[in-house]
Design an enzyme around this catalytic site. Structure first.
Site, short mmCIF file in Angstrom:
data_model
loop_
_atom_site.label_atom_id
_atom_site.label_comp_id
_atom_site.label_asym_id
_atom_site.label_seq_id
_atom_site.Cartn_x
_atom_site.Cartn_y
_atom_site.Cartn_z
N ARG A 291 49.44 65.17 -8.18
CA ARG A 291 48.95 66.54 -8.30
C ARG A 291 49.99 67.46 -8.92
NH1 ARG A 291 45.54 66.52 -2.55
NH2 ARG A 291 43.71 65.49 -3.47
N TYR A 436 40.19 66.01 -12.05
CA TYR A 436 40.70 64.81 -11.38
C TYR A 436 41.88 65.12 -10.46
CZ TYR A 436 43.79 64.30 -15.59
OH TYR A 436 44.68 64.48 -16.61
N GLU A 437 42.26 64.10 -9.68
CA GLU A 437 43.31 64.22 -8.65
C GLU A 437 42.97 65.30 -7.63
OE1 GLU A 437 45.12 61.89 -8.46
OE2 GLU A 437 45.21 61.09 -10.48
N GLY A 438 41.71 65.41 -7.27
CA GLY A 438 41.26 66.43 -6.34
C GLY A 438 40.87 67.67 -7.13
#
Length: 584
Positions: A291, A436-438
């Site tokens: 992140r 992406y990645e949360g």
């Protein structure tokens, strides 16, 4: 029509003056041999690699994309050769422990490296971006024999890892995943199921790929509490292909040089990482690193957009400007940089890029301090601040990356909409980082519900302390006094708002979910306020003859006059979220 040069001068300013990193390195035994000249040499070499090898492949990689045939992925021309040069340069080992074969340099320098990679070629950098997170995950949670076997090839770059979470029915809600892992007599597991949206799930850069896979052991609890993490190599030590294959790649809007794969696990052999049913705890070590890196993608896109928009605006002449710089004679047409509307856009690009660089590097520096600081209290404080910063950097930076790329495209006018001027690629590439990645919505929920309300505002209070301390130092200098006053006002407003948010959250459990997005954006603006107040103050140590000194003060004035007023509208939106949302 697209270029990139690493902003080494501003990177040095952040390391040397904004962070005063060399002084911190001297206090940490792990970095005692590192000084500023050595750090700048590392960044200079990284900048040379990025601009000379990666940037020329950016547009061609986008046009060619990846090819999938006979179960194998072929990356765009030049990608594999660039990766070999990356490995030969020792870049995968940069921030890995010396005891494991790494170079033992700070994550701060790795953050600067990541910015350069993403700014020059986002598609290519997708293959390497997850490696450090996988290294941290294995180093923290894997059994000793797994570390001894698989950490060296990650550190050397011999292997590239992937992160396999998403399934067709389980995106952000990983508790819904169905991939299963069956225990074997030899202590290994056989994995069955499918994953999709796997970046680098197959590629031709490395012979082997190490998949870190979330799966469920039969009999495990339902939901996220029953998920385990496994290491599944593409090839086994015997050289035999493991039971994992790529069966398709996605055709995407952007980052076309990155192979986004669907993977099928058919009795693939793997090994448990950490404890059974506690896979998310192990995976989050990797995801938190990812992140921060995704946030640096937003920074990279903003920097690339700024550089190319400025270059175009200096060359393109249109109409007469209302005013010209002193000493410039009248002409039939003036460069776009003379026109107020374009100056406004270009200054915002510069201020956001340089401000985010200071904050992004600060987060990486805090990670170094949390691990290597000489005092326990300082390590804990650094850890709390870095955890609070992570969702803000991921969401705010990536939103700015897309927003500022759009602003930069406007500078190009109609040319920005055609492929010959590759700003349109930057706009397309930057959009995925918000998902992406949360997703950014999940980051906002995580920030407000867990990292502000959930910890009773302790980490948020540490940030307010940073604002107050900066205001106290800035008020001593005439050119910074107005910024200091505005920081103090911002602190008081944020404290008052937090009290209201707490009260409203008690009265209406859904309220913080409705307010979270605006609250996160508000935190991002507040971080930029800290960045520019400090930049203006510490720039005073530069010689009067250094243009950077005047430029930093000019940028701070622009931020506090033009961008900080957005705080009021975001605060109003946070308060306005008390109104329920209708179902549609």
């Amino acid at each position: 029509m697209w270029s990139y040069q690493a902003p080494l001068r501003d990177m040095q300013f952040v390391l040397e003056h904004w962070l005063q990193a060399p002084a911190a390195w001297r206090q940490a035994p792990a970095f005692a041999e590192l000084d500023l000249p050595l750090a700048l040499q590392v960044l200079e070499q990284a900048g040379r690699f990025s601009s000379a090898l990666l940037a020329p492949l950016n547009s061609s990689g986008d046009r060619q994309g990846c090819r999938f045939a006979d179960g194998r992925v072929t990356t765009p021309e030049g990608f594999a050769q660039a990766y070999r040069a990356y490995v030969e340069g020792g870049w995968p080992a940069l921030a890995c422990a010396e005891s494991l074969g790494g170079q033992g340099l700070p994550q701060l320098l790795d953050a600067a490296l990541q910015e350069m990679l993403y700014a020059s070629n986002h598609g290519w950098a997708m293959y390497t971006g997850i490696a450090h997170g996988a290294y941290l995950c294995l180093k923290t949670h894997a059994a000793q024999w797994l570390q001894q076997r698989y950490l060296p090839p990650i550190i050397s770059g011999e292997c590239l890892p992937t992160m396999c979470l998403t399934e067709p029915q389980a995106g952000s809600d990983v508790g819904l995943l169905r991939c299963r892992a069956e225990a074997q007599a030899d202590g290994s597991y056989q994995l069955h199921g499918s994953k999709l949206f796997i970046s680098g799930g197959d590629q031709d850069l490395t012979e082997n790929i190490l998949h870190l896979v979330l799966a469920r052991i039969p009999g495990a609890p339902s939901g996220s509490r029953g998920i385990s993490l496994f290491l599944v190599p593409k090839r086994l030590d015997s050289g035999q292909a493991n039971g994992v294959r790529c069966d398709a790649i996605e055709h995407k809007m952007g980052i076309n040089g990155s192979a986004t794969c669907s993977l099928v696990f058919e009795g693939a052999k793997g090994w448990l990482i950490g404890e059974a049913n506690r896979g998310l705890a192990a995976m989050f070590v990797m995801m938190n690193s990812a992140r921060l890196h995704v946030g640096l993608q937003g920074l990279g896109h903003t920097e690339a957009a700024w550089q190319n928009a400025l270059a175009y605006a200096r060359e393109r002449k249109q109409m007469r400007a209302p005013q010209r710089p002193p000493g410039v004679a009248a002409a039939e047409a003036d460069p776009l940089t003379y026109h107020p509307a374009m100056r406004r856009v270009l200054l915002e690009l510069r201020v956001c890029s340089e401000g985010m660089r200071a904050i992004g590097y600060w987060a990486a520096h805090l990670l170094d301090q949390a691990e290597h600081g000489s005092e326990e209290a300082a390590r804990q404080r650094a850890g709390q601040l870095s955890e609070w910063l992570t969702p803000v950097i991921k969401a705010f930076f990536t939103e700015q990356g897309f927003r500022q790329a759009s602003h930069a495209l406007q500078v190009f006018g109609g040319y920005g909409y055609v492929r010959e001027f590759a700003i349109e690629q930057t706009l397309r590439d930057s959009r995925i980082a918000m998902i992406y990645e949360g997703s950014n919505e999940i980051q906002a929920n995580d920030l407000l519900l867990r990292k502000v309300l959930g910890d009773q505002g302790r980490a948020f209070g540490l940030f307010l302390e940073e604002l107050r301390e900066e205001a106290e130092q800035g008020v001593q200098w005439p050119e910074c006094q107005l910024f200091a006053v505005q920081l103090n006002s911002l602190c008081a407003a944020l404290e008052a708002l937090l009290g209201e948010v707490r009260q409203l959250a008690q009265e209406d459990p859904e309220y913080p979910y409705r307010a979270a997005g605006d609250f996160l954006y508000l935190c991002g603006l507040s971080l930029l306020a800290l960045a520019w107040a400090r930049a203006a103050r510490v720039s005073r140590v530069l010689p009067q003859s250094d243009p950077l000194r005047a430029q930093k003060l000019q940028s701070a004035q622009f931020f506090f006059s033009y961008l900080l007023p957005q705080v009021e509208s975001r605060m109003a939106a946070v308060r306005g979220a008390r109104a329920p949302l209708a179902f549609v």
